[in-house]
Design a protein around this motif. Structure first.
Motif, PDB file in Angstrom:
ATOM      1  N   GLY A  87      31.244 -14.496  28.147  1.00 35.17           N
ATOM      2  CA  GLY A  87      31.700 -13.619  29.232  1.00 35.17           C
ATOM      3  C   GLY A  87      31.780 -14.354  30.560  1.00 35.17           C
ATOM      4  O   GLY A  87      32.774 -14.261  31.279  1.00 35.17           O
ATOM      5  N   ILE A  88      30.714 -15.114  30.895  1.00 37.78           N
ATOM      6  CA  ILE A  88      30.708 -15.890  32.149  1.00 37.78           C
ATOM      7  C   ILE A  88      31.801 -16.958  32.122  1.00 37.78           C
ATOM      8  O   ILE A  88      32.495 -17.182  33.123  1.00 37.78           O
ATOM      9  CB  ILE A  88      29.322 -16.529  32.365  1.00 37.78           C
ATOM     10  N   SER A  89      31.968 -17.605  30.966  1.00 41.48           N
ATOM     11  CA  SER A  89      32.983 -18.657  30.832  1.00 41.48           C
ATOM     12  C   SER A  89      34.388 -18.118  31.068  1.00 41.48           C
ATOM     13  O   SER A  89      35.214 -18.764  31.726  1.00 41.48           O
ATOM     14  CB  SER A  89      32.908 -19.298  29.437  1.00 41.48           C
ATOM     15  N   LEU A  90      34.662 -16.940  30.549  1.00 43.91           N
ATOM     16  CA  LEU A  90      35.982 -16.340  30.726  1.00 43.91           C
ATOM     17  C   LEU A  90      36.216 -15.937  32.179  1.00 43.91           C
ATOM     18  O   LEU A  90      37.310 -16.105  32.721  1.00 43.91           O
ATOM     19  CB  LEU A  90      36.148 -15.124  29.808  1.00 43.91           C
ATOM     20  N   ILE A  91      35.178 -15.419  32.803  1.00 44.38           N
ATOM     21  CA  ILE A  91      35.309 -15.003  34.206  1.00 44.38           C
ATOM     22  C   ILE A  91      35.608 -16.198  35.105  1.00 44.38           C
ATOM     23  O   ILE A  91      36.460 -16.118  36.000  1.00 44.38           O
ATOM     24  CB  ILE A  91      34.024 -14.285  34.675  1.00 44.38           C
ATOM     25  N   PHE A  92      34.919 -17.321  34.861  1.00 43.88           N
ATOM     26  CA  PHE A  92      35.058 -18.496  35.731  1.00 43.88           C
ATOM     27  C   PHE A  92      35.979 -19.573  35.128  1.00 43.88           C
ATOM     28  O   PHE A  92      35.968 -20.718  35.577  1.00 43.88           O
ATOM     29  CB  PHE A  92      33.681 -19.094  36.042  1.00 43.88           C
ATOM     30  N   HIS A  93      36.778 -19.177  34.117  1.00 42.24           N
ATOM     31  CA  HIS A  93      37.778 -20.070  33.519  1.00 42.24           C
ATOM     32  C   HIS A  93      37.163 -21.371  32.987  1.00 42.24           C
ATOM     33  O   HIS A  93      37.652 -22.465  33.248  1.00 42.24           O
ATOM     34  CB  HIS A  93      38.888 -20.395  34.524  1.00 42.24           C
ATOM     35  N   LEU A  94      36.080 -21.216  32.240  1.00 44.39           N
ATOM     36  CA  LEU A  94      35.402 -22.360  31.633  1.00 44.39           C
ATOM     37  C   LEU A  94      35.567 -22.349  30.115  1.00 44.39           C
ATOM     38  O   LEU A  94      34.703 -22.820  29.374  1.00 44.39           O
ATOM     39  CB  LEU A  94      33.913 -22.341  31.997  1.00 44.39           C
ATOM     40  N   GLU A  95      36.697 -21.823  29.657  1.00 45.65           N
ATOM     41  CA  GLU A  95      36.922 -21.670  28.218  1.00 45.65           C
ATOM     42  C   GLU A  95      36.837 -22.985  27.455  1.00 45.65           C
ATOM     43  O   GLU A  95      36.448 -23.004  26.282  1.00 45.65           O
ATOM     44  CB  GLU A  95      38.298 -21.039  27.957  1.00 45.65           C
ATOM     45  N   ASP A  96      37.204 -24.096  28.095  1.00 41.62           N
ATOM     46  CA  ASP A  96      37.211 -25.390  27.414  1.00 41.62           C
ATOM     47  C   ASP A  96      35.826 -25.831  26.965  1.00 41.62           C
ATOM     48  O   ASP A  96      35.701 -26.716  26.109  1.00 41.62           O
ATOM     49  CB  ASP A  96      37.816 -26.467  28.323  1.00 41.62           C
ATOM     50  N   GLY A  97      34.793 -25.255  27.535  1.00 40.88           N
ATOM     51  CA  GLY A  97      33.444 -25.676  27.168  1.00 40.88           C
ATOM     52  C   GLY A  97      32.739 -24.738  26.215  1.00 40.88           C
ATOM     53  O   GLY A  97      31.599 -25.004  25.815  1.00 40.88           O
ATOM     54  N   ILE A  98      33.388 -23.665  25.805  1.00 38.17           N
ATOM     55  CA  ILE A  98      32.708 -22.652  24.979  1.00 38.17           C
ATOM     56  C   ILE A  98      32.283 -23.206  23.624  1.00 38.17           C
ATOM     57  O   ILE A  98      31.105 -23.148  23.252  1.00 38.17           O
ATOM     58  CB  ILE A  98      33.616 -21.410  24.791  1.00 38.17           C
ATOM     59  N   ALA A  99      33.256 -23.748  22.860  1.00 35.84           N
ATOM     60  CA  ALA A  99      32.946 -24.209  21.503  1.00 35.84           C
ATOM     61  C   ALA A  99      31.912 -25.328  21.515  1.00 35.84           C
ATOM     62  O   ALA A  99      30.923 -25.306  20.763  1.00 35.84           O
ATOM     63  CB  ALA A  99      34.224 -24.673  20.811  1.00 35.84           C
ATOM     64  N   MET A 100      32.125 -26.324  22.385  1.00 34.01           N
ATOM     65  CA  MET A 100      31.232 -27.479  22.439  1.00 34.01           C
ATOM     66  C   MET A 100      29.799 -27.062  22.755  1.00 34.01           C
ATOM     67  O   MET A 100      28.846 -27.469  22.077  1.00 34.01           O
ATOM     68  CB  MET A 100      31.742 -28.475  23.496  1.00 34.01           C
ATOM     69  N   ASN A 101      29.619 -26.240  23.783  1.00 33.76           N
ATOM     70  CA  ASN A 101      28.272 -25.888  24.219  1.00 33.76           C
ATOM     71  C   ASN A 101      27.632 -24.822  23.344  1.00 33.76           C
ATOM     72  O   ASN A 101      26.406 -24.730  23.276  1.00 33.76           O
ATOM     73  CB  ASN A 101      28.307 -25.450  25.685  1.00 33.76           C
ATOM     74  N   ALA A 102      28.443 -24.030  22.662  1.00 33.37           N
ATOM     75  CA  ALA A 102      27.885 -23.086  21.688  1.00 33.37           C
ATOM     76  C   ALA A 102      27.251 -23.841  20.524  1.00 33.37           C
ATOM     77  O   ALA A 102      26.169 -23.475  20.046  1.00 33.37           O
ATOM     78  CB  ALA A 102      28.983 -22.144  21.183  1.00 33.37           C
ATOM     79  N   VAL A 103      27.919 -24.918  20.091  1.00 34.24           N
ATOM     80  CA  VAL A 103      27.363 -25.743  19.003  1.00 34.24           C
ATOM     81  C   VAL A 103      26.058 -26.397  19.441  1.00 34.24           C
ATOM     82  O   VAL A 103      25.073 -26.428  18.689  1.00 34.24           O
ATOM     83  CB  VAL A 103      28.385 -26.815  18.571  1.00 34.24           C
ATOM     84  N   ILE A 104      26.041 -26.908  20.651  1.00 37.11           N
ATOM     85  CA  ILE A 104      24.822 -27.549  21.161  1.00 37.11           C
ATOM     86  C   ILE A 104      23.670 -26.543  21.223  1.00 37.11           C
ATOM     87  O   ILE A 104      22.509 -26.859  20.887  1.00 37.11           O
ATOM     88  CB  ILE A 104      25.081 -28.161  22.551  1.00 37.11           C
ATOM     89  N   THR A 105      23.970 -25.323  21.604  1.00 36.26           N
ATOM     90  CA  THR A 105      22.932 -24.296  21.716  1.00 36.26           C
ATOM     91  C   THR A 105      22.343 -23.932  20.355  1.00 36.26           C
ATOM     92  O   THR A 105      21.176 -23.502  20.264  1.00 36.26           O
ATOM     93  CB  THR A 105      23.506 -23.043  22.412  1.00 36.26           C
ATOM     94  N   THR A 106      23.128 -24.087  19.288  1.00 34.56           N
ATOM     95  CA  THR A 106      22.595 -23.794  17.943  1.00 34.56           C
ATOM     96  C   THR A 106      21.406 -24.692  17.609  1.00 34.56           C
ATOM     97  O   THR A 106      20.568 -24.325  16.774  1.00 34.56           O
ATOM     98  CB  THR A 106      23.675 -23.965  16.858  1.00 34.56           C
ATOM     99  N   HIS A 107      21.338 -25.849  18.235  1.00 30.45           N
ATOM    100  CA  HIS A 107      20.212 -26.750  17.965  1.00 30.45           C
ATOM    101  C   HIS A 107      18.890 -26.119  18.421  1.00 30.45           C
ATOM    102  O   HIS A 107      17.852 -26.300  17.770  1.00 30.45           O
ATOM    103  CB  HIS A 107      20.426 -28.096  18.672  1.00 30.45           C
ATOM    104  N   TYR A 108      18.909 -25.399  19.543  1.00 27.52           N
ATOM    105  CA  TYR A 108      17.695 -24.707  19.989  1.00 27.52           C
ATOM    106  C   TYR A 108      17.316 -23.626  18.980  1.00 27.52           C
ATOM    107  O   TYR A 108      16.130 -23.415  18.686  1.00 27.52           O
ATOM    108  CB  TYR A 108      17.920 -24.044  21.356  1.00 27.52           C
ATOM    109  N   LEU A 109      18.340 -22.957  18.449  1.00 26.66           N
ATOM    110  CA  LEU A 109      18.088 -21.899  17.476  1.00 26.66           C
ATOM    111  C   LEU A 109      17.485 -22.467  16.192  1.00 26.66           C
ATOM    112  O   LEU A 109      16.531 -21.907  15.638  1.00 26.66           O
ATOM    113  CB  LEU A 109      19.398 -21.167  17.166  1.00 26.66           C
ATOM    114  N   ILE A 110      18.043 -23.601  15.738  1.00 22.31           N
ATOM    115  CA  ILE A 110      17.544 -24.229  14.513  1.00 22.31           C
ATOM    116  C   ILE A 110      16.094 -24.706  14.695  1.00 22.31           C
ATOM    117  O   ILE A 110      15.240 -24.513  13.811  1.00 22.31           O
ATOM    118  CB  ILE A 110      18.438 -25.408  14.106  1.00 22.31           C
TER     119      ILE A 110
END
Length: 320
Positions: A87-110
């Motif tokens: 939601g924040i990414s879409l508001i501030f036009h940061l769509e290019d970083g969504i996939a990359m940083n979502a994958v990185i965040t999965t490491h905290y979850l794992i």
């Protein structure tokens, strides 16, 4: 260029992952993936996207820290994190970083942890991947020679159009076959614009706007020529006025080149217009209609030459 980009991606992945493994960072393959995603078509595009992805990284880090601290580490928590982060990414036009940083965040979850150690690990693989990607993408072979060759080829195409228009004007029955030629030239122009745009975005310290403005001017001229041709196919061959304009088009084709300031052509066109104004008035409806079309063509021819004259004045001394 596509083959070169493929090589760069493979090299960025290998180098970034190898460096991450050398320093014993966890999830070293993610550094390679970040390196791949950093490779873009131009240097400026790469730099711009990297800046957005850096900002996106810290947005994802802060969002994950808040969500996982409050709701713990679960699939539901990660979904809630995505809701906030995307939601924040879409508001501030940061769509290019969504996939990359979502994958990185999965490491905290794992790992079920967002300790300083894991945050540092993710920062490291992100920085390694992005830095290697940017370094690899610094090599961009210049297309300057190909662009200059294409500009010369375009001018030859337009010269040929002028010559064909000169001959077409003298034909009593006109087929309209030049419309296909105009379409081909327009298609060529679109491809050239993309090449020039890429070159502009690859030359960080070099000004390449001359070629872009030159193409823009030629594109406007093509539009004007198309308008002239629309009028031309309505004319039936009558009288010396048609011959004079046909000769002028042929002369314009001969004089058509990049360095011509068109001042002499403008003067010749004005002289021809004054000569037309001194001719006897048309005696029939057909002659009157043809004469009206011919005078309209004068206006378009003046615009055609004015476009080049203004470009010449603006860019005098700027050509390489």
């Amino acid at each position: 260029m596509k083959f070169l980009k493929t090589i760069k991606m493979a090299l960025a992945f290998f180098v970034a992952m190898s460096i991450a493994q050398f320093f014993s960072f966890q999830y070293a393959t993610s550094a390679g993936i970040v390196g791949i995603l950093t490779i873009q078509n131009t240097k400026k595009e790469t730099l711009f996207i990297c800046l957005k992805r850096i900002l996106s990284f810290f947005v994802s880090l802060l969002s994950a820290l808040i969500v996982f601290s409050v709701f713990g580490y679960s699939a539901m928590s990660f979904a809630f994190f995505l809701l906030i982060f995307v939601g924040i990414s879409l508001i501030f036009h940061l769509e290019d970083g969504i996939a990359m940083n979502a994958v990185i965040t999965t490491h905290y979850l794992i790992e079920q942890s967002m300790s300083i150690q894991w945050i540092q690990n993710e920062m490291a693989i992100f920085a390694i991947g992005m830095s290697i990607g940017m370094l690899v993408n610094l090599y961009m072979p210049s297309q300057q020679k190909q662009i200059r060759h294409s500009l010369q080829k375009l001018d030859i195409q337009i010269k040929n159009i002028l010559m064909q228009m000169s001959g077409c004007l003298l034909q009593e029955k006109k087929t309209g076959r030049l419309y296909e030629v105009f379409q081909e030239v327009s298609f060529t122009l679109d491809k050239m614009f993309q090449s020039v745009y890429d070159e502009m975005n690859n030359q960080l310290l070099k000004d390449t706007k001359y070629e872009f403005e030159y193409l823009s001017m030629r594109k406007e001229q093509i539009i004007v020529l198309k308008d002239i041709y629309d009028l031309m196919i309505q004319i039936e061959f009558h009288g010396k006025q048609v011959i004079f304009i046909s000769d002028f088009l042929k002369h314009m084709a001969v004089e058509y080149h990049e360095d011509n300031d068109v001042h002499a052509l403008q003067q010749r066109l004005m002289d021809l217009k004054r000569k037309f104004q001194q001719d006897a008035l048309p005696q029939s409806r057909d002659e009157f209609e043809n004469r009206a079309i011919l005078f309209t063509m004068f206006t378009y021819l003046q615009k055609f030459l004015e476009l080049k004259y203004q470009f010449f004045i603006k860019n005098r001394g700027e050509e390489q």
